[in-house]
Design a protein around this motif. Sequence first.
Motif, PDB file in Angstrom:
ATOM      1  N   ALA A   1       0.867  -1.632  -0.045  1.00 57.21           N
ATOM      2  CA  ALA A   1       0.221  -0.024   0.115  1.00 57.21           C
ATOM      3  C   ALA A   1       0.392   1.090  -0.120  1.00 57.21           C
ATOM      4  N   PHE A   2       1.747   1.467  -0.843  1.00 56.70           N
ATOM      5  CA  PHE A   2       2.736   2.918  -0.377  1.00 56.70           C
ATOM      6  C   PHE A   2       2.138   3.463  -1.369  1.00 56.70           C
ATOM      7  N   GLY A   3       2.114   4.465  -0.809  1.00 57.26           N
ATOM      8  CA  GLY A   3       1.487   5.674  -1.555  1.00 57.26           C
ATOM      9  C   GLY A   3      -0.145   5.971  -1.786  1.00 57.26           C
ATOM     10  N   ALA A   4      -0.792   5.118  -1.167  1.00 58.31           N
ATOM     11  CA  ALA A   4      -2.743   4.758  -0.169  1.00 58.31           C
ATOM     12  C   ALA A   4      -3.244   5.971   0.074  1.00 58.31           C
ATOM     13  N   MET A   5      -3.851   6.704   0.448  1.00 60.93           N
ATOM     14  CA  MET A   5      -4.490   7.059   0.799  1.00 60.93           C
ATOM     15  C   MET A   5      -5.777   6.720   1.748  1.00 60.93           C
ATOM     16  N   TRP A   6      -6.112   7.247   2.402  1.00 61.19           N
ATOM     17  CA  TRP A   6      -7.388   6.868   3.369  1.00 61.19           C
ATOM     18  C   TRP A   6      -8.385   8.105   4.357  1.00 61.19           C
ATOM     19  N   HIS A   7      -9.247   8.132   4.306  1.00 58.01           N
ATOM     20  CA  HIS A   7      -9.830   9.870   4.869  1.00 58.01           C
ATOM     21  C   HIS A   7      -8.736  10.830   4.860  1.00 58.01           C
TER      22      HIS A   7
ATOM     23  N   ASN B   1       4.651  -2.404  -6.425  1.00 57.68           N
ATOM     24  CA  ASN B   1       4.955  -1.438  -7.179  1.00 57.68           C
ATOM     25  C   ASN B   1       6.120  -0.280  -7.100  1.00 57.68           C
ATOM     26  N   LEU B   2       6.783  -0.117  -6.894  1.00 60.50           N
ATOM     27  CA  LEU B   2       7.780   0.573  -5.964  1.00 60.50           C
ATOM     28  C   LEU B   2       9.053  -0.305  -5.237  1.00 60.50           C
ATOM     29  N   THR B   3      10.047  -0.343  -6.497  1.00 59.41           N
ATOM     30  CA  THR B   3      10.659  -1.580  -5.584  1.00 59.41           C
ATOM     31  C   THR B   3      12.337  -1.119  -5.293  1.00 59.41           C
ATOM     32  N   THR B   4      12.701  -1.677  -4.065  1.00 62.52           N
ATOM     33  CA  THR B   4      14.608  -1.495  -4.878  1.00 62.52           C
ATOM     34  C   THR B   4      14.677  -3.303  -4.735  1.00 62.52           C
ATOM     35  N   ALA B   5      14.301  -3.918  -5.425  1.00 66.09           N
ATOM     36  CA  ALA B   5      14.686  -5.512  -5.882  1.00 66.09           C
ATOM     37  C   ALA B   5      14.112  -5.924  -4.152  1.00 66.09           C
ATOM     38  N   GLU B   6      14.606  -5.733  -3.513  1.00 63.37           N
ATOM     39  CA  GLU B   6      14.234  -6.230  -1.763  1.00 63.37           C
ATOM     40  C   GLU B   6      14.515  -5.194  -1.774  1.00 63.37           C
ATOM     41  N   GLY B   7      13.656  -5.548  -0.442  1.00 64.91           N
ATOM     42  CA  GLY B   7      13.939  -3.795   0.675  1.00 64.91           C
ATOM     43  C   GLY B   7      12.561  -3.545   1.624  1.00 64.91           C
ATOM     44  N   GLY B   8      12.536  -3.026   2.826  1.00 67.03           N
ATOM     45  CA  GLY B   8      10.669  -2.549   2.894  1.00 67.03           C
ATOM     46  C   GLY B   8      11.309  -1.078   3.404  1.00 67.03           C
ATOM     47  N   ALA B   9      10.181  -0.592   4.229  1.00 64.41           N
ATOM     48  CA  ALA B   9      10.488   0.663   5.824  1.00 64.41           C
ATOM     49  C   ALA B   9       9.618   0.344   6.375  1.00 64.41           C
ATOM     50  N   LEU B  10      10.138   0.950   8.033  1.00 69.00           N
ATOM     51  CA  LEU B  10       8.600   0.909   8.622  1.00 69.00           C
ATOM     52  C   LEU B  10       8.979   2.064   9.078  1.00 69.00           C
TER      53      LEU B  10
ATOM     54  N   ARG C   1      -0.415   7.035 -11.015  1.00 71.63           N
ATOM     55  CA  ARG C   1      -1.722   7.391 -12.050  1.00 71.63           C
ATOM     56  C   ARG C   1      -2.378   6.185 -13.253  1.00 71.63           C
ATOM     57  N   ARG C   2      -1.327   5.472 -13.856  1.00 69.95           N
ATOM     58  CA  ARG C   2      -0.824   5.024 -14.956  1.00 69.95           C
ATOM     59  C   ARG C   2      -2.061   3.172 -14.373  1.00 69.95           C
ATOM     60  N   ARG C   3      -1.674   3.021 -13.074  1.00 69.27           N
ATOM     61  CA  ARG C   3      -1.974   1.676 -11.991  1.00 69.27           C
ATOM     62  C   ARG C   3      -3.425   2.061 -11.900  1.00 69.27           C
ATOM     63  N   ARG C   4      -4.435   3.097 -12.002  1.00 66.71           N
ATOM     64  CA  ARG C   4      -5.158   3.459 -11.514  1.00 66.71           C
ATOM     65  C   ARG C   4      -6.232   3.796 -13.202  1.00 66.71           C
ATOM     66  N   GLN C   5      -5.589   4.367 -14.010  1.00 67.01           N
ATOM     67  CA  GLN C   5      -5.982   3.584 -15.406  1.00 67.01           C
ATOM     68  C   GLN C   5      -6.405   2.461 -16.443  1.00 67.01           C
ATOM     69  N   LEU C   6      -5.581   0.908 -15.231  1.00 68.47           N
ATOM     70  CA  LEU C   6      -5.979   0.058 -15.765  1.00 68.47           C
ATOM     71  C   LEU C   6      -6.573  -0.605 -15.080  1.00 68.47           C
ATOM     72  N   ILE C   7      -6.866   0.007 -13.705  1.00 68.33           N
ATOM     73  CA  ILE C   7      -8.258  -0.383 -13.000  1.00 68.33           C
ATOM     74  C   ILE C   7      -9.236  -0.066 -13.266  1.00 68.33           C
ATOM     75  N   GLU C   8      -9.313   1.506 -13.863  1.00 70.42           N
ATOM     76  CA  GLU C   8      -9.915   1.631 -14.031  1.00 70.42           C
ATOM     77  C   GLU C   8     -10.736   0.656 -15.713  1.00 70.42           C
TER      78      GLU C   8
ATOM     79  N   SER D   1      -8.185   6.313  -1.538  1.00 69.45           N
ATOM     80  CA  SER D   1      -7.028   6.154  -2.664  1.00 69.45           C
ATOM     81  C   SER D   1      -6.639   4.879  -2.359  1.00 69.45           C
ATOM     82  N   SER D   2      -6.702   3.751  -3.013  1.00 70.17           N
ATOM     83  CA  SER D   2      -5.923   2.444  -3.350  1.00 70.17           C
ATOM     84  C   SER D   2      -4.081   3.106  -3.194  1.00 70.17           C
ATOM     85  N   SER D   3      -3.356   2.455  -3.721  1.00 68.20           N
ATOM     86  CA  SER D   3      -1.904   2.672  -4.336  1.00 68.20           C
ATOM     87  C   SER D   3      -1.846   1.336  -5.787  1.00 68.20           C
ATOM     88  N   GLY D   4      -3.181   0.513  -5.695  1.00 64.92           N
ATOM     89  CA  GLY D   4      -3.603  -0.166  -7.213  1.00 64.92           C
ATOM     90  C   GLY D   4      -2.606  -1.267  -7.570  1.00 64.92           C
ATOM     91  N   HIS D   5      -2.181  -2.345  -6.236  1.00 63.48           N
ATOM     92  CA  HIS D   5      -1.374  -3.022  -6.430  1.00 63.48           C
ATOM     93  C   HIS D   5      -1.572  -4.828  -6.985  1.00 63.48           C
TER      94      HIS D   5
END
Length: 413
Positions: free
Chosen positions: A185-191, A211-220, A291-298, A320-324
């Motif tokens: 859900a990186f980039g998603a919004m809620w309320h 959606n957004l990659t560093t090959a392997e990786g994560g963030a807290l 933006r492109r992910r949203r276009q594809l989902i629609e 608004s989803s991250s469209g993953h």
Amino acid sequence: MNTKRNIPFSPPDMSEAEIQEVTEALRSGWITTGPKTKEFEHLISLCCQTARNDKDGNPLPTTVCLNSATACMEMALRVLGIGEGDEVIVPAYTYTATASSVCHVGARPVMVDCAPGSFEMDYDKLAAAITERTKAVMPVDLAGIVADYDKVFAAVEAKKHLFRSANDIQRAYGRCIVIDDAAHAFGAMWHGQMCGEIADFTSFSFHAVKNLTTAEGGALTWRGHDGVDDTEVYKQIQLLSLHGQNKDALAKTKLGGWEYDIIGTWYKCNMTDIMAGIGLAQMKRYPEMLRRRRQLIERYNVALEPHGIKVLPHYGNEHSSSGHLYMTRVPGISVEQRNDIIVKMAERGIATNVHYKPLPMMTAYKALGYDIMDFPNAFEQYHNEITLPLHTRLTDEEVDYILSNFIDIITKL
């Protein structure tokens, strides 16, 4: 049908920008955790709206980058002092990392079924599952759609009288701590809030299929809370992720700064500057990728909804989803028919997937005593689920090919 194509499920979207960032890191001579990782952490804090300053106006650390989202969840649990004898509530419908990170610290994952007709946890069952042993709740933002945190926080507040703190940081919260498995859900919004600032702690994945990659990786990331020292949280996670060493490699390069101490026999799960370089380039491209992910989902929605295919609500007035992931459910089919559709799609050159086989169906969790019969709603969601390709390398023509073949196959059942 159109001429057979070869459409992968979720290839990484790389450009010259990522190659240049990695090349720059390689040429700099600094390839492990260093300046690019610190810059990436700062940008994530800005994107997630968790960036804040101390009373003197100096930026506080509110994000730490590690080598996976799993490590992020585990380090969050460890810094919170959650372990042996504790319980952490997780959904039954998720990938193993949500629950396995709980097992890693010695706590017990308590699984909650989906709500009827939903991939989200049943929030009434979540509230009922909270006991004196419960230290945290870990909802999942499946497919990039943020869970209902109003209901999550209502549940933990309603049961806060049962909470038994075991250390100072738990005492500061005074209730079950909410850790968001936001791998999707990186980039998603809620309320009006960004994913990353909603839960107490939020874990993102930057794995190759994300959606957004560093090959392997994560963030807290974590949001501010009275009695919780941001700098101390960051410091503790740095220690946990670097063998308990009290200086990282960057700090040791300072003149005369070679000496360090090991203050705990801990873990090794830091992010490298090579990985962070990929992430920095991806961040610049990410608004257009969303933006492109949203276009594809629609486009998918318009084509599939008239055929009775059940799809997820990725976008609405307050979210608004991250469209993953583009998860579908085909009404009236069995597991065997679902699997046959997947084979037929593959024969036509289209890779699909299933998200997810519920945890109680997996050998490791059966061995821990979980039984899918206790999670009927999760099985109901799973048995006819098919995930279609959704990524930013898809062309409009490929989407048309996916749709025409999918509709052709399901209408012939």
